[in-house]
Design a protein around this motif. Sequence first.
Motif, PDB file in Angstrom:
ATOM      1  N   THR A 177      59.757  11.292  29.905  1.00  0.00           N
ATOM      2  CA  THR A 177      60.750  12.330  29.645  1.00  0.00           C
ATOM      3  C   THR A 177      62.135  11.712  29.563  1.00  0.00           C
ATOM      4  O   THR A 177      62.468  10.814  30.338  1.00  0.00           O
TER       5      THR A 177
ATOM      6  N   TYR B 191      66.335  12.833  29.281  1.00  0.00           N
ATOM      7  CA  TYR B 191      67.247  13.927  29.610  1.00  0.00           C
ATOM      8  C   TYR B 191      68.610  13.675  28.970  1.00  0.00           C
ATOM      9  O   TYR B 191      69.000  12.532  28.737  1.00  0.00           O
TER      10      TYR B 191
ATOM     11  N   SER C 117      66.057  18.491  28.196  1.00  0.00           N
ATOM     12  CA  SER C 117      64.910  17.648  28.544  1.00  0.00           C
ATOM     13  C   SER C 117      64.024  17.491  27.321  1.00  0.00           C
ATOM     14  O   SER C 117      63.948  18.388  26.480  1.00  0.00           O
TER      15      SER C 117
ATOM     16  N   GLU D 106      61.359  19.646  23.289  1.00  0.00           N
ATOM     17  CA  GLU D 106      62.662  19.782  23.925  1.00  0.00           C
ATOM     18  C   GLU D 106      62.750  21.108  24.678  1.00  0.00           C
ATOM     19  O   GLU D 106      62.091  22.083  24.323  1.00  0.00           O
TER      20      GLU D 106
ATOM     21  N   GLN E  17      72.328  15.109  30.037  1.00  0.00           N
ATOM     22  CA  GLN E  17      73.237  15.932  30.822  1.00  0.00           C
ATOM     23  C   GLN E  17      74.536  16.056  30.054  1.00  0.00           C
ATOM     24  O   GLN E  17      75.187  15.049  29.755  1.00  0.00           O
TER      25      GLN E  17
ATOM     26  N   CYS F   2      65.289  15.678  19.816  1.00  0.00           N
ATOM     27  CA  CYS F   2      64.821  14.508  20.548  1.00  0.00           C
ATOM     28  C   CYS F   2      64.155  13.544  19.571  1.00  0.00           C
ATOM     29  O   CYS F   2      63.493  13.968  18.609  1.00  0.00           O
TER      30      CYS F   2
ATOM     31  N   ARG G 233      71.714  20.891  30.578  1.00  0.00           N
ATOM     32  CA  ARG G 233      70.857  19.711  30.671  1.00  0.00           C
ATOM     33  C   ARG G 233      69.656  19.911  29.763  1.00  0.00           C
ATOM     34  O   ARG G 233      68.893  20.864  29.939  1.00  0.00           O
TER      35      ARG G 233
END
Length: 115
Positions: A77, A79, A21, A6, A81, A95, A19
Amino acid sequence: QVQLVESGGGLVQAGGSLRLSCAASGSIAGINAMGWYRQIPGKQRELVATITRRGDTNYADSVKGRFTISRDNAKNTVYLQMNSLKPEDTAVYYCNAGRFSQQYWGRGTQVTVSS
């Protein structure tokens, strides 16, 4: 094995945006759902949002309308937001990826929202 890394956490004022990822590597073939969970010390880890490989999404009620999960399958990947952040969004965000019967977790990234 699947490795998840992450990035994107940090400190932000209430009302701001971040944001996150999460990049997957290793045995990525067969990964279906990916998602984000969060945990506050002393509390159980809770679901934030998930997304399947074909793009079906699911959100916790507390983040609906403020957070958006997306995914780039070519880059392996996912994401998150996060807009209109609130102090109660402060947590470690993890994640997650599901591959067949296995669940994989990243190490987490801290998100702190100041009032």
